[in-house]
Design an enzyme around this catalytic site. Structure first.
Site, mmCIF file in Angstrom:
data_model
loop_
_atom_site.group_PDB
_atom_site.id
_atom_site.type_symbol
_atom_site.label_atom_id
_atom_site.label_comp_id
_atom_site.label_asym_id
_atom_site.label_seq_id
_atom_site.Cartn_x
_atom_site.Cartn_y
_atom_site.Cartn_z
ATOM 1 N N ARG A 148 0.861 -1.176 0.000
ATOM 2 C CA ARG A 148 0.000 0.000 0.000
ATOM 3 C C ARG A 148 0.901 1.231 0.000
ATOM 4 O O ARG A 148 2.050 1.185 0.457
ATOM 5 C CB ARG A 148 -0.899 0.023 1.235
ATOM 6 C CG ARG A 148 -1.862 -1.153 1.350
ATOM 7 C CD ARG A 148 -2.696 -1.027 2.626
ATOM 8 N NE ARG A 148 -3.685 -2.088 2.733
ATOM 9 C CZ ARG A 148 -3.500 -3.230 3.396
ATOM 10 N NH1 ARG A 148 -2.340 -3.450 4.024
ATOM 11 N NH2 ARG A 148 -4.451 -4.144 3.449
ATOM 12 N N LYS A 172 -2.732 -2.309 7.721
ATOM 13 C CA LYS A 172 -3.944 -1.826 8.373
ATOM 14 C C LYS A 172 -4.152 -2.550 9.693
ATOM 15 O O LYS A 172 -3.845 -3.728 9.825
ATOM 16 C CB LYS A 172 -5.153 -2.046 7.459
ATOM 17 C CG LYS A 172 -5.195 -1.114 6.258
ATOM 18 C CD LYS A 172 -6.480 -1.309 5.470
ATOM 19 C CE LYS A 172 -6.573 -0.326 4.318
ATOM 20 N NZ LYS A 172 -7.819 -0.518 3.534
ATOM 21 N N HIS A 240 -1.614 2.760 -6.306
ATOM 22 C CA HIS A 240 -2.583 1.680 -6.132
ATOM 23 C C HIS A 240 -2.633 0.782 -7.362
ATOM 24 O O HIS A 240 -2.892 -0.422 -7.256
ATOM 25 C CB HIS A 240 -3.967 2.260 -5.836
ATOM 26 C CG HIS A 240 -4.958 1.229 -5.386
ATOM 27 N ND1 HIS A 240 -4.815 0.543 -4.197
ATOM 28 C CD2 HIS A 240 -6.087 0.756 -5.956
ATOM 29 C CE1 HIS A 240 -5.821 -0.311 -4.062
ATOM 30 N NE2 HIS A 240 -6.604 -0.201 -5.119
ATOM 31 N N ARG A 243 0.046 -1.816 -7.002
ATOM 32 C CA ARG A 243 -0.378 -2.858 -6.058
ATOM 33 C C ARG A 243 -1.372 -3.803 -6.732
ATOM 34 O O ARG A 243 -1.287 -5.019 -6.582
ATOM 35 C CB ARG A 243 -0.985 -2.202 -4.821
ATOM 36 C CG ARG A 243 -1.593 -3.172 -3.798
ATOM 37 C CD ARG A 243 -1.966 -2.383 -2.538
ATOM 38 N NE ARG A 243 -2.938 -3.064 -1.707
ATOM 39 C CZ ARG A 243 -2.640 -3.963 -0.768
ATOM 40 N NH1 ARG A 243 -1.377 -4.323 -0.570
ATOM 41 N NH2 ARG A 243 -3.590 -4.514 -0.036
ATOM 42 N N HIS A 266 -4.681 -8.757 3.319
ATOM 43 C CA HIS A 266 -6.138 -8.683 3.417
ATOM 44 C C HIS A 266 -6.627 -9.571 4.546
ATOM 45 O O HIS A 266 -6.243 -10.740 4.642
ATOM 46 C CB HIS A 266 -6.798 -9.133 2.113
ATOM 47 C CG HIS A 266 -6.680 -8.139 1.011
ATOM 48 N ND1 HIS A 266 -6.820 -8.476 -0.321
ATOM 49 C CD2 HIS A 266 -6.435 -6.807 1.026
ATOM 50 C CE1 HIS A 266 -6.668 -7.393 -1.066
ATOM 51 N NE2 HIS A 266 -6.435 -6.375 -0.275
ATOM 52 N N TYR A 275 -10.571 -7.716 -5.399
ATOM 53 C CA TYR A 275 -9.448 -6.846 -5.729
ATOM 54 C C TYR A 275 -8.633 -7.365 -6.900
ATOM 55 O O TYR A 275 -8.051 -6.605 -7.665
ATOM 56 C CB TYR A 275 -8.566 -6.731 -4.486
ATOM 57 C CG TYR A 275 -7.495 -5.698 -4.535
ATOM 58 C CD1 TYR A 275 -6.233 -5.999 -5.034
ATOM 59 C CD2 TYR A 275 -7.730 -4.418 -4.073
ATOM 60 C CE1 TYR A 275 -5.235 -5.060 -5.064
ATOM 61 C CE2 TYR A 275 -6.743 -3.472 -4.096
ATOM 62 C CZ TYR A 275 -5.495 -3.796 -4.589
ATOM 63 O OH TYR A 275 -4.508 -2.850 -4.617
#
Length: 298
Positions: A148, A172, A240, A243, A266, A275
């Site tokens: 990211r 995250k 992005h 990625r 994820h 994705y």
């Protein structure tokens, strides 16, 4: 004026006087509530006490069929829930009939990935100054590990293990993961580290701006876009997209959805499924090669 209109007018006055909402916000509320008044009147309702969850659901379905987008429908239902909450607070309703009704999620518009040939062209940049070396290293790391943007700019030198070709990133939810970055990325990081001290920084950040500070996300976006133009790519290059390209190329090569999920960080496999998209031609070739019913009879 019907009771339906009267209650809405009272609510709008409440929003204007007590909540002191702006005229534009009030107009938006008015438009959304006028839509439900029209629908309720068509269905023979004389007062909001006659409204139930079935009618609200039918209203949502009708709105969608008339072309209202998912995001706009969510706003409409939000206005309706707020209105009904107010009626409950005024003892006009016992319960909010819109409380359990939600709009469908808006479709996720995924960026187009960069194909392998274009990616090689993007990475083959003219190294004529230290910042170009830095940019090449960032591109290699971003594409090599599928980071990211926040993970890329957050990298410190201490997060590197160049001997093993790995990097530690904080994703995250403050979740750490250890990732391989590939020998090309390692080589360009080493090249960048040889030049990094030219910027005279005591910052621990791996990637620095020309002022010797940790590079910002906005600066990375700007530099990637500029390199996309310089290298003659037809579509806009942004972090992005790199990625997404990493995920797509990995999945096309391996077919290992779980493995790609771990690399991307994820929490849910469903996110990876949305994705990353395999093109139909690739899926068909995998099917033809692997499925027993696809093989030609002898």
């Amino acid at each position: 004026m019907t009771d339906l209109h009267t209650d809405v007018e009272r609510y709008l006055r409440y929003l204007s006087v007590e909540r002191q909402l702006s005229p534009i916000t009030l107009l938006n509320y008015q438009r959304q509530l006028e839509a439900i008044i029209h629908f309720a009147s068509e269905n023979g309702l004389q007062s909001w006490q006659q409204c139930d969850v079935t009618m609200v659901r039918n209203f949502a379905v009708r709105s969608r069929r008339k072309g209202l987008g998912a995001a706009s429908l969510a706003l409409r239902l939000s206005a309706l829930r707020s209105f009904f909450d107010w009626l409950v607070s005024q003892n006009e309703l016992k319960a909010n009939p819109a409380k359990g009704v939600s709009a469908p999620k808006a479709p996720r518009h995924l960026p187009k990935n960069i194909d392998v040939d274009d990616m090689n062209r993007l990475l083959d940049i003219d190294i004529n100054d230290p910042l170009a070396v830095r940019d090449r290293a960032m591109l290699e790391v971003m594409y090599g590990a599928g980071l990211r943007l926040s993970e890329l700019v957050g990298l410190d030198i201490k997060h590197l293990d160049l001997e093993s070709g790995e990097v530690w990133v904080m994703g995250k939810g403050s979740k750490e993961r250890r990732l391989p970055i590939g020998r090309n990325a390692v080589a360009w990081i080493e090249h960048w580290l040889d030049l990094r001290d030219l910027f005279g920084s005591e910052d621990d950040a791996l990637f620095l701006s020309k002022l010797g500070k940790r590079i910002s996300a906005r600066n990375v976006q700007k530099r990637f876009a500029e390199w996309g133009i310089k290298q003659g790519l037809n579509n806009h290059v942004h972090p992005h997209k790199l990625r997404h390209s990493f995920a797509t190329h990995m999945l096309e090569s391996s077919g290992d959805l779980r493995g790609v999920q771990e690399l991307l960080g994820h929490a849910n496999l469903s996110t990876t499924q949305i994705y990353t998209h395999l093109d139909f031609q690739h899926l068909a070739s995998v099917y033809d090669a692997a499925h027993p019913r696809a093989k030609r009879g002898k």
